[in-house]
Motif scaffolding. Structure first.
Motif, mmCIF file in Angstrom:
data_model
loop_
_atom_site.group_PDB
_atom_site.id
_atom_site.type_symbol
_atom_site.label_atom_id
_atom_site.label_comp_id
_atom_site.label_asym_id
_atom_site.label_seq_id
_atom_site.Cartn_x
_atom_site.Cartn_y
_atom_site.Cartn_z
ATOM 1 N N GLY A 38 -6.229 13.431 -0.688
ATOM 2 C CA GLY A 38 -5.169 13.154 -1.592
ATOM 3 C C GLY A 38 -5.327 11.889 -1.801
ATOM 4 N N SER A 39 -6.204 11.063 -1.744
ATOM 5 C CA SER A 39 -6.539 9.716 -1.986
ATOM 6 C C SER A 39 -6.768 9.461 -3.397
ATOM 7 N N GLY A 40 -7.412 10.331 -3.993
ATOM 8 C CA GLY A 40 -8.123 10.081 -5.416
ATOM 9 C C GLY A 40 -9.380 9.367 -5.441
ATOM 10 N N LEU A 41 -9.899 8.973 -4.081
ATOM 11 C CA LEU A 41 -11.144 8.465 -3.911
ATOM 12 C C LEU A 41 -12.221 9.351 -4.206
ATOM 13 N N SER A 42 -13.267 8.676 -4.940
ATOM 14 C CA SER A 42 -14.478 9.280 -4.990
ATOM 15 C C SER A 42 -15.587 8.298 -4.966
ATOM 16 N N PHE A 43 -16.718 8.637 -4.631
ATOM 17 C CA PHE A 43 -17.623 7.612 -4.341
ATOM 18 C C PHE A 43 -19.203 8.628 -4.169
ATOM 19 N N ALA A 44 -20.259 7.710 -4.397
ATOM 20 C CA ALA A 44 -21.741 8.517 -4.593
ATOM 21 C C ALA A 44 -22.321 7.614 -3.379
ATOM 22 N N ALA A 45 -23.728 8.086 -3.123
ATOM 23 C CA ALA A 45 -24.508 7.298 -2.398
ATOM 24 C C ALA A 45 -24.646 5.876 -2.909
ATOM 25 N N GLY A 46 -24.489 4.854 -1.922
ATOM 26 C CA GLY A 46 -24.959 3.560 -2.374
ATOM 27 C C GLY A 46 -23.438 2.788 -2.460
ATOM 28 N N ASP A 47 -22.382 3.413 -2.617
ATOM 29 C CA ASP A 47 -21.160 2.895 -2.648
ATOM 30 C C ASP A 47 -20.686 2.115 -1.573
ATOM 31 N N VAL A 48 -19.610 1.381 -1.646
ATOM 32 C CA VAL A 48 -19.204 0.576 -0.534
ATOM 33 C C VAL A 48 -17.718 0.685 -0.360
ATOM 34 N N VAL A 49 -17.019 0.807 0.990
ATOM 35 C CA VAL A 49 -15.824 0.790 0.988
ATOM 36 C C VAL A 49 -15.273 -0.758 1.575
ATOM 37 N N LEU A 50 -14.122 -1.120 0.835
ATOM 38 C CA LEU A 50 -13.514 -2.356 1.300
ATOM 39 C C LEU A 50 -12.298 -2.025 2.064
ATOM 40 N N ILE A 51 -12.159 -2.858 3.174
ATOM 41 C CA ILE A 51 -11.182 -2.601 4.199
ATOM 42 C C ILE A 51 -10.561 -4.031 4.265
ATOM 43 N N GLN A 52 -9.088 -3.875 4.271
ATOM 44 C CA GLN A 52 -8.281 -4.992 4.596
ATOM 45 C C GLN A 52 -8.048 -5.218 6.040
ATOM 46 N N PRO A 53 -8.408 -6.151 6.680
ATOM 47 C CA PRO A 53 -8.140 -6.385 8.045
ATOM 48 C C PRO A 53 -6.915 -7.164 8.551
ATOM 49 N N GLU A 54 -6.616 -7.071 9.781
ATOM 50 C CA GLU A 54 -5.586 -7.879 10.215
ATOM 51 C C GLU A 54 -5.992 -8.744 11.331
ATOM 52 N N ASN A 55 -5.123 -9.984 11.335
ATOM 53 C CA ASN A 55 -5.146 -10.800 12.491
ATOM 54 C C ASN A 55 -4.492 -10.021 13.835
ATOM 55 N N ALA A 56 -5.267 -10.464 15.009
ATOM 56 C CA ALA A 56 -4.966 -9.959 16.314
ATOM 57 C C ALA A 56 -3.316 -10.429 16.586
ATOM 58 N N THR A 97 0.855 -1.193 0.157
ATOM 59 C CA THR A 97 -0.064 0.022 -0.111
ATOM 60 C C THR A 97 0.943 1.136 0.082
ATOM 61 N N ARG A 98 0.222 2.371 -0.628
ATOM 62 C CA ARG A 98 1.136 3.618 -0.313
ATOM 63 C C ARG A 98 0.132 4.850 0.203
ATOM 64 N N THR A 99 0.473 5.560 0.649
ATOM 65 C CA THR A 99 -0.535 6.759 1.108
ATOM 66 C C THR A 99 -0.792 7.791 0.101
ATOM 67 N N ASP A 100 -0.070 7.580 -0.960
ATOM 68 C CA ASP A 100 -0.509 8.561 -2.128
ATOM 69 C C ASP A 100 -0.266 7.845 -3.407
ATOM 70 N N PRO A 101 -1.378 6.985 -3.593
ATOM 71 C CA PRO A 101 -1.194 6.022 -4.624
ATOM 72 C C PRO A 101 -1.330 6.825 -6.061
ATOM 73 N N GLN A 102 -0.872 6.157 -7.025
ATOM 74 C CA GLN A 102 -1.281 6.825 -8.291
ATOM 75 C C GLN A 102 -2.265 5.990 -8.933
ATOM 76 N N GLY A 103 -3.119 6.990 -9.320
ATOM 77 C CA GLY A 103 -4.569 6.426 -9.775
ATOM 78 C C GLY A 103 -5.342 6.081 -8.861
ATOM 79 N N SER A 104 -6.565 5.422 -8.976
ATOM 80 C CA SER A 104 -7.491 5.240 -8.064
ATOM 81 C C SER A 104 -7.412 3.982 -7.208
ATOM 82 N N PRO A 105 -7.300 4.018 -5.880
ATOM 83 C CA PRO A 105 -6.917 2.796 -4.802
ATOM 84 C C PRO A 105 -7.568 1.518 -5.107
ATOM 85 N N SER A 106 -7.073 0.360 -5.245
ATOM 86 C CA SER A 106 -7.700 -0.870 -5.393
ATOM 87 C C SER A 106 -7.050 -1.621 -4.441
#
Length: 528
Positions: free
Chosen positions: A168-186, A126-135
């Motif tokens: 600065g993420s390049g993220l854009s979204f509209a109502a009804g969109d979802v965010v995906l989160i990559q979790p970590e184990n404890a 991951t990067r905090t300043d991705p080129q293009g839209s995060p994926s």
């Protein structure tokens, strides 16, 4: 797939098109969906229409069965191989790999001799300043701004409103969109896993595919530490599938443990496996603890074959960029429940998110967005009816914020929860919008009176308004929340409204509802 589907249903195909083809159809479905295994059933019928010969009747695997799809698939596969091998016997010079012999691992792990410091734990893909839209392969490391409990102290569930800074993420979204989160184990689970398998978490390795053309997992850095592999990639907190026990049995040097593992992986042992694993939701980590001799002997090369990768979790976005620029908010119900096991079961992602405290220091979470299952009308004068009990209200908060910012006032929200003082999410915000004439709010507090009142009851009460909005004003109807009973109850309430207020017969009301669904004027987003 779309091209194939369009082709196979062409009307000009002859009824003898597939007369020289034998076929079998295996459907993997989930009976909690209205159109259970719809594609498998339709495909099976169409192949028969075109002259194909079915080796077996269509198999309908059901994820809701307590043994999972295997309950239907096991006997079906047994019959299938009998049929296929009868038609096409295995050539004599080819031996069948005997049971108990594992296939080669997909990768080999080459451990590095250098000091662990050369393999930085901070190696993110991951990067905090991705080129293009995060994926998924390039998530944005979003700083967590707040993590606030929004249910009262007496409420049975911990629900969090979490806000991220996406500047600065390049993220854009509209109502009804979802965010995906990559979790970590404890961290405790990671340490326990490494102890049980005899692994050094600080040791580094490179991953080499055994076969040419097999790509390495893009989410793993090269070189990679064992800690990174276990904390961010291997899903050690998931409930293992039968294939896990099959491979584990092959790798076990311990006779008693191997016998038990073989029993769990056999067709006859599925009820016992369900009792041991699926019903109590026992995790991979706990199973490995129950089979210590086997766990200690697992070759590291097999880790990626044995344990599935962690999947990202999707959450409805609960805010609009028009109301909260550079911010993304989610409403998270922290999953925790008890089975017969001593330790409570915890949702991997929700528990991890709940444990993060931005007040203690900077917290970053890998995330990206994608279109959701709900799309809202662009025309300014189209009213929307939104039914969102519990955390199902999250996407509707984003929709209301977005629509109000654009000057759309035909917003009708049916919200349900247990008690006004415990889990009435965003009450002050809704009240303010009501005052301004931007929102009509109808609430159902199920536990505040002797007779439980749910959103479907309130819909019936407001039947004349619902019919007026849908039939005369062309409103769109949205439903989000738990998939268990609520969607069917709401659909039933709607059909009764169509009959009582619209004077439709039962079949006409069902057809009216189907037409709303077909034209996307009735949309649902539900989860188990």
């Amino acid at each position: 797939m779309k091209n194939f589907w369009r082709f196979i249903f062409r009307k000009n195909l002859s009824s003898t098109s597939l007369c020289q083809m034998d076929f079998a159809v295996l459907g993997l479905g989930d009976s909690s969906y209205a159109k259970f295994n719809f594609v498998a059933k339709k495909l099976y019928r169409r192949l028969l229409q075109l002259g194909g010969r079915a080796l077996l009747p269509v198999c309908l695997g059901d994820d809701q069965h307590e043994l999972g799809p295997d309950a239907a698939v096991d006997p079906w596969l047994h019959d299938l191989w009998e049929k296929v091998l009868g038609l096409h016997p295995v050539p004599l010079h080819l031996g069948i790999i005997p049971p108990g012999v594992p296939l080669p691992s997909k990768f080999t792990l080459h451990f590095l001799q250098e000091a662990p410091s050369t393999c930085s734990e901070e190696q993110h893909v991951t990067r905090t300043d991705p080129q293009g839209s995060p994926s998924e392969l390039q998530p944005f490391l979003a700083p967590m701004v707040t993590n606030q409990r929004v249910t009262g102290p007496l409420h049975f569930q911990d629900v969090r409103l979490i806000e991220f800074d996406i500047t600065g993420s390049g993220l854009s979204f509209a109502a009804g969109d979802v965010v995906l989160i990559q979790p970590e184990n404890a961290a405790g689970h990671v340490q326990q896993f490494c102890q049980v398998l005899g692994l050094d978490p600080d040791q580094c390795f490179t991953l080499q595919p055994q076969e040419p053309g097999v790509p390495r997992p893009a989410r793993l850095p090269q070189p990679c530490s064992v800690r990174h592999l276990v904390s961010r990639y291997l899903d050690i907190a998931s409930v293992p599938r039968r294939s896990f026990f099959e491979l584990l049995a092959c790798l076990s040097p311990h006779e008693l443990e191997r016998e038990k593992l073989l029993e769990f992986s056999s067709a006859q042992g599925q009820e016992e496996l369900c009792e041991y694993c699926s019903r109590p939701r026992r995790t991979i980590l706990e199973v490995l603890g129950d089979f210590p001799h086997t766990a200690g002997a697992i070759p590291p090369d097999y880790l990626l074959d044995l344990i599935p990768p962690m999947r990202p979790r999707a959450f409805s976005i609960a805010s609009s960029l028009l109301a909260h620029p550079s911010r993304l908010q989610i409403l998270v119900a922290v999953v925790q429940y008890q089975t017969r096991l001593k330790e409570p079961r915890r949702g991997l992602c929700s528990s991890w998110l709940a444990s993060l405290d931005p007040r203690q220091g900077p917290v970053q979470v890998p995330l990206w967005v994608r279109p959701g299952g709900l799309t809202f009308p662009e025309t300014l004068d189209t009213p929307v009816i939104m039914v969102g009990p519990g955390t199902g209200v999250a996407p509707f908060r984003a929709a209301v914020q977005e629509r109000v910012a654009q000057g759309q006032t035909g917003n009708f929200l049916f919200f349900g929860c247990r008690r006004r003082d415990q889990d009435f999410y965003w009450e002050p915000e809704w009240k303010e919008l009501e005052k301004r004439g931007c929102l009509t709010l109808v609430t159902a507090f199920s536990r505040e009176q002797e007779q439980k009142v749910y959103v479907q009851h309130r819909l019936r009460e407001f039947g004349p308004l619902v019919w007026e909005l849908l039939d005369r004003q062309g409103a769109y109807f949205y439903l989000a929340g738990n998939a268990k009973y609520m969607p069917a109850d709401v659909s039933e309430a709607l059909t009764s409204i169509f009959q009582e207020e619209g004077g439709l017969s039962g079949p006409e009301a069902a057809a009216y509802l189907a037409r709303l669904q077909r034209t996307l004027r009735f949309q649902t987003e539900t989860w188990a």
